[in-house]
Design a protein around this motif. Sequence first.
Motif, mmCIF file in Angstrom:
data_model
loop_
_atom_site.group_PDB
_atom_site.id
_atom_site.type_symbol
_atom_site.label_atom_id
_atom_site.label_comp_id
_atom_site.label_asym_id
_atom_site.label_seq_id
_atom_site.Cartn_x
_atom_site.Cartn_y
_atom_site.Cartn_z
ATOM 1 N N TRP A 168 -45.913 74.290 30.763
ATOM 2 C CA TRP A 168 -45.660 74.844 29.437
ATOM 3 C C TRP A 168 -44.476 75.813 29.476
ATOM 4 C CZ3 TRP A 168 -47.181 72.710 25.219
ATOM 5 C CH2 TRP A 168 -48.410 72.054 25.131
ATOM 6 N N LYS A 169 -44.372 76.581 30.534
ATOM 7 C CA LYS A 169 -43.240 77.514 30.672
ATOM 8 C C LYS A 169 -41.918 76.749 30.703
ATOM 9 C CE LYS A 169 -41.566 81.307 33.632
ATOM 10 N NZ LYS A 169 -40.262 80.775 34.057
ATOM 11 N N LEU A 170 -41.897 75.640 31.454
ATOM 12 C CA LEU A 170 -40.689 74.817 31.505
ATOM 13 C C LEU A 170 -40.353 74.284 30.118
ATOM 14 C CD1 LEU A 170 -38.426 73.336 32.993
ATOM 15 C CD2 LEU A 170 -40.082 71.537 33.562
ATOM 16 N N ALA A 171 -41.366 73.826 29.390
ATOM 17 C CA ALA A 171 -41.137 73.336 28.028
ATOM 18 C C ALA A 171 -40.526 74.420 27.154
ATOM 19 C CB ALA A 171 -42.451 72.839 27.429
ATOM 20 N N ASP A 172 -41.010 75.629 27.309
ATOM 21 C CA ASP A 172 -40.487 76.756 26.536
ATOM 22 C C ASP A 172 -39.037 77.036 26.912
ATOM 23 O OD1 ASP A 172 -40.621 78.727 24.623
ATOM 24 O OD2 ASP A 172 -41.877 80.088 25.786
ATOM 25 N N GLU A 173 -38.738 76.991 28.191
ATOM 26 C CA GLU A 173 -37.362 77.218 28.654
ATOM 27 C C GLU A 173 -36.411 76.137 28.133
ATOM 28 O OE1 GLU A 173 -38.556 79.451 32.863
ATOM 29 O OE2 GLU A 173 -38.012 77.309 32.839
ATOM 30 N N LEU A 174 -36.957 74.952 27.884
ATOM 31 C CA LEU A 174 -36.158 73.845 27.344
ATOM 32 C C LEU A 174 -36.137 73.867 25.810
ATOM 33 C CD1 LEU A 174 -37.502 71.074 29.749
ATOM 34 C CD2 LEU A 174 -35.163 71.980 29.728
ATOM 35 N N HIS A 175 -36.698 74.936 25.222
ATOM 36 C CA HIS A 175 -36.760 75.108 23.765
ATOM 37 C C HIS A 175 -37.539 73.971 23.099
ATOM 38 C CE1 HIS A 175 -33.757 78.196 24.496
ATOM 39 N NE2 HIS A 175 -32.977 77.292 25.062
ATOM 40 N N ALA A 176 -38.594 73.537 23.773
ATOM 41 C CA ALA A 176 -39.347 72.383 23.293
ATOM 42 C C ALA A 176 -40.845 72.639 23.208
ATOM 43 C CB ALA A 176 -39.093 71.188 24.215
ATOM 44 N N LEU A 177 -41.279 73.875 23.383
ATOM 45 C CA LEU A 177 -42.723 74.135 23.460
ATOM 46 C C LEU A 177 -43.445 73.727 22.179
ATOM 47 C CD1 LEU A 177 -44.552 77.041 25.140
ATOM 48 C CD2 LEU A 177 -45.202 76.413 22.829
ATOM 49 N N ASP A 178 -42.943 74.145 21.035
ATOM 50 C CA ASP A 178 -43.634 73.829 19.781
ATOM 51 C C ASP A 178 -43.634 72.320 19.523
ATOM 52 O OD1 ASP A 178 -44.257 76.453 19.273
ATOM 53 O OD2 ASP A 178 -42.531 76.809 17.973
ATOM 54 N N TYR A 179 -42.510 71.682 19.805
ATOM 55 C CA TYR A 179 -42.440 70.232 19.593
ATOM 56 C C TYR A 179 -43.472 69.521 20.468
ATOM 57 C CZ TYR A 179 -40.659 65.511 19.051
ATOM 58 O OH TYR A 179 -40.554 64.165 18.779
ATOM 59 N N ILE A 180 -43.522 69.886 21.740
ATOM 60 C CA ILE A 180 -44.456 69.231 22.662
ATOM 61 C C ILE A 180 -45.902 69.531 22.276
ATOM 62 C CG2 ILE A 180 -45.271 69.261 25.062
ATOM 63 C CD1 ILE A 180 -42.288 69.552 25.858
#
Length: 219
Positions: A168-180
């Motif tokens: 989840w942290k990686l997703a957030d760093e990729l600016h994709a947390l909400d989308y995922i």
Amino acid sequence: MKKNEKAIVVFSGGQDSTTCLFWALEQFEEVETVTFHYGQRHNLEIECAKKIASDLGVKHRVLDMSLLSQLSANALTRDDIDIEEKKGEVPNTFVDGRNLLFLSFAAVAAKQVGARHIITGVCETDFSGYPDCRDVFIKSLNVTLNLSMDYQFVIHTPLMWLNKAETWKLADELHALDYIKEKTLTCYNGIVADGCGECPACKLRKRGLEQYLETKGNN
């Protein structure tokens, strides 16, 4: 990393493979996705994958691997088998040969389009004991694929040593947390986003998100 090169992502439309897709888009100039229809319980998984690929503007193909469900009876391909996890045993959601076949066919597809890089979301940290998610298997298969086709593939596993909170942290760093969080399908019962909350996949996903948000809030 390899911005001028091409990559293929083994893509299910779930949390892990979608995180890998966002990662690949940061790393490579051109990215394609391949999804496998292997008789899984929910066709919605394939529809999710198509939708996400369309949203992100990447080429997507679906390959028929339905023979796999005929060979391997398990809870992911049979509605009449309840999903179970028993301590000390591989869960009955394990599909024999799945990652071996998926990565092999992804490699064939990759070579045809001139891609050397194959990305998969397997993980040895927060995994269910699946033998084909282990780093040693991926490294072994990478060598085998290179020898079998006389082609220098590189299999990337961005999540291999991450737990779910770190994913989840990686997703957030990729600016994709909400989308995922909102668009992916991880649930074994075929419910998008937060899922059913009861199956092992949903529990792992939810626990990881809660751990990450708690850590983020404390920083």
